[in-house]
Design a protein around this motif. Structure first.
Motif, PDB file in Angstrom:
ATOM      1  N   GLY A  43      46.392  44.106  49.271  1.00  0.00           N
ATOM      2  CA  GLY A  43      46.463  42.658  49.085  1.00  0.00           C
ATOM      3  C   GLY A  43      45.584  42.184  47.947  1.00  0.00           C
ATOM      4  O   GLY A  43      45.208  42.955  47.051  1.00  0.00           O
ATOM      5  N   ASN A  44      45.213  40.898  47.980  1.00  0.00           N
ATOM      6  CA  ASN A  44      44.488  40.274  46.871  1.00  0.00           C
ATOM      7  C   ASN A  44      43.082  40.816  46.663  1.00  0.00           C
ATOM      8  O   ASN A  44      42.507  40.635  45.595  1.00  0.00           O
ATOM      9  CB  ASN A  44      44.419  38.754  47.083  1.00  0.00           C
ATOM     10  N   VAL A  45      42.534  41.483  47.672  1.00  0.00           N
ATOM     11  CA  VAL A  45      41.187  42.046  47.536  1.00  0.00           C
ATOM     12  C   VAL A  45      41.137  43.115  46.436  1.00  0.00           C
ATOM     13  O   VAL A  45      40.088  43.419  45.890  1.00  0.00           O
ATOM     14  CB  VAL A  45      40.706  42.611  48.902  1.00  0.00           C
ATOM     15  N   ARG A  46      42.318  43.640  46.068  1.00  0.00           N
ATOM     16  CA  ARG A  46      42.382  44.697  45.047  1.00  0.00           C
ATOM     17  C   ARG A  46      42.567  44.171  43.631  1.00  0.00           C
ATOM     18  O   ARG A  46      42.603  44.939  42.683  1.00  0.00           O
ATOM     19  CB  ARG A  46      43.526  45.656  45.379  1.00  0.00           C
ATOM     20  N   VAL A  47      42.677  42.859  43.459  1.00  0.00           N
ATOM     21  CA  VAL A  47      42.914  42.290  42.123  1.00  0.00           C
ATOM     22  C   VAL A  47      41.864  42.735  41.094  1.00  0.00           C
ATOM     23  O   VAL A  47      42.218  43.032  39.949  1.00  0.00           O
ATOM     24  CB  VAL A  47      43.015  40.740  42.183  1.00  0.00           C
ATOM     25  N   PRO A  48      40.563  42.814  41.452  1.00  0.00           N
ATOM     26  CA  PRO A  48      39.576  43.241  40.447  1.00  0.00           C
ATOM     27  C   PRO A  48      39.841  44.618  39.829  1.00  0.00           C
ATOM     28  O   PRO A  48      39.329  44.916  38.756  1.00  0.00           O
ATOM     29  CB  PRO A  48      38.248  43.244  41.223  1.00  0.00           C
ATOM     30  N   ASP A  49      40.647  45.466  40.491  1.00  0.00           N
ATOM     31  CA  ASP A  49      40.914  46.786  39.906  1.00  0.00           C
ATOM     32  C   ASP A  49      41.695  46.685  38.596  1.00  0.00           C
ATOM     33  O   ASP A  49      41.769  47.637  37.825  1.00  0.00           O
ATOM     34  CB  ASP A  49      41.609  47.722  40.902  1.00  0.00           C
ATOM     35  N   PHE A  50      42.267  45.509  38.303  1.00  0.00           N
ATOM     36  CA  PHE A  50      42.965  45.319  37.034  1.00  0.00           C
ATOM     37  C   PHE A  50      41.991  45.421  35.856  1.00  0.00           C
ATOM     38  O   PHE A  50      42.395  45.698  34.735  1.00  0.00           O
ATOM     39  CB  PHE A  50      43.709  43.978  37.012  1.00  0.00           C
ATOM     40  N   GLY A  51      40.708  45.218  36.146  1.00  0.00           N
ATOM     41  CA  GLY A  51      39.682  45.383  35.107  1.00  0.00           C
ATOM     42  C   GLY A  51      39.688  46.783  34.522  1.00  0.00           C
ATOM     43  O   GLY A  51      39.468  46.968  33.311  1.00  0.00           O
ATOM     44  N   PHE A  52      39.965  47.793  35.352  1.00  0.00           N
ATOM     45  CA  PHE A  52      40.038  49.177  34.859  1.00  0.00           C
ATOM     46  C   PHE A  52      41.213  49.336  33.897  1.00  0.00           C
ATOM     47  O   PHE A  52      41.124  50.056  32.907  1.00  0.00           O
ATOM     48  CB  PHE A  52      40.179  50.166  36.022  1.00  0.00           C
ATOM     49  N   GLN A  53      42.314  48.655  34.202  1.00  0.00           N
ATOM     50  CA  GLN A  53      43.486  48.703  33.323  1.00  0.00           C
ATOM     51  C   GLN A  53      43.123  48.142  31.946  1.00  0.00           C
ATOM     52  O   GLN A  53      43.460  48.719  30.917  1.00  0.00           O
ATOM     53  CB  GLN A  53      44.639  47.880  33.916  1.00  0.00           C
ATOM     54  N   ILE A  54      42.416  47.001  31.957  1.00  0.00           N
ATOM     55  CA  ILE A  54      42.031  46.349  30.695  1.00  0.00           C
ATOM     56  C   ILE A  54      41.086  47.247  29.902  1.00  0.00           C
ATOM     57  O   ILE A  54      41.252  47.420  28.689  1.00  0.00           O
ATOM     58  CB  ILE A  54      41.397  44.968  30.968  1.00  0.00           C
ATOM     59  N   ILE A  55      40.095  47.834  30.591  1.00  0.00           N
ATOM     60  CA  ILE A  55      39.140  48.729  29.913  1.00  0.00           C
ATOM     61  C   ILE A  55      39.868  49.899  29.264  1.00  0.00           C
ATOM     62  O   ILE A  55      39.593  50.268  28.115  1.00  0.00           O
ATOM     63  CB  ILE A  55      38.070  49.242  30.907  1.00  0.00           C
TER      64      ILE A  55
END
Length: 197
Positions: A43-55
């Motif tokens: 769910g939404n708790v995983r949204v911060p993992d998109f930071g790894f995609q950006i990095i």
């Protein structure tokens, strides 16, 4: 078959695939950390993992410009690299989570559904007021149709939508060409001569 493999050996595809695989592994590690902390890692708790995609997108574009492009990078190259990194990362994360749910702990998925149902029930008054009773009941019923396979598609589509703006910004920031509209490359057939005063 050899021709197909040689296509994937091109730096414009090979490099972002490698960075995308790293992004996928990092996102899955984030999922595992949430799991070990006792937080439902879906769910939404995983949204911060998109930071790894950006990095990883930034790293891939920077590496390509420095080592492959010798300091230069076209906008279309940057866009291609970013989208390949993002897609490969999202695919790998989605399938690793799917395998984890099916072969390690299915309770993660059932807990996710229970939390989603609880959220819908707890906001019933607001949802019925804004959507209507029929839509509210439909939303509640839709929770029962969610399967682990659905999460794979959700992960990929969510990260594709999230990536649109960052991909554009990264591509524009890292774009560097040796010519422009006002300063054409030496290879152009008839470069316009600047008028002398």
């Amino acid at each position: 078959m050899k021709k197909l493999f040689s296509y994937f050996n091109h730096p414009l595809l090979k490099l972002p695939i490698l960075f995308g695989l790293v992004a996928g592994v990092l996102c899955f590690i984030y999922f595992l950390v949430l799991y070990w902390l006792g937080i439902t890692p879906l769910g939404n708790v995983r949204v911060p993992d998109f930071g790894f995609q950006i990095i990883m997108m930034v790293s891939a574009v920077w590496y390509y410009r420095k080592h492959i492009g010798k300091g230069f990078l076209h906008l279309w190259e940057a866009l291609t690299i970013c989208y390949v990194v993002n897609t490969v990362g999202a695919l790998l994360t989605a399938w690793l989570i799917y395998l984890f749910i099916n072969y390690v702990d299915y309770k993660v998925f059932t807990q996710y559904l229970a939390d989603m149902r609880q959220l819908i029930v707890s906001t019933k008054g607001h949802l019925v007021e804004s959507l209507g009773q029929a839509e509210y009941l439909k939303m509640l019923k839709n929770v029962d149709t969610i399967t682990p396979e659905t999460l794979v598609g959700d992960e990929i589509s969510k990260k594709t939508v999230l990536a649109v703006l960052p991909v554009l910004i990264i591509s524009l920031l890292f774009r560097r060409q040796d010519y422009s509209l006002y300063d054409p490359s030496p290879e152009s057939p008839n470069p316009p001569k600047s008028s002398q005063p």
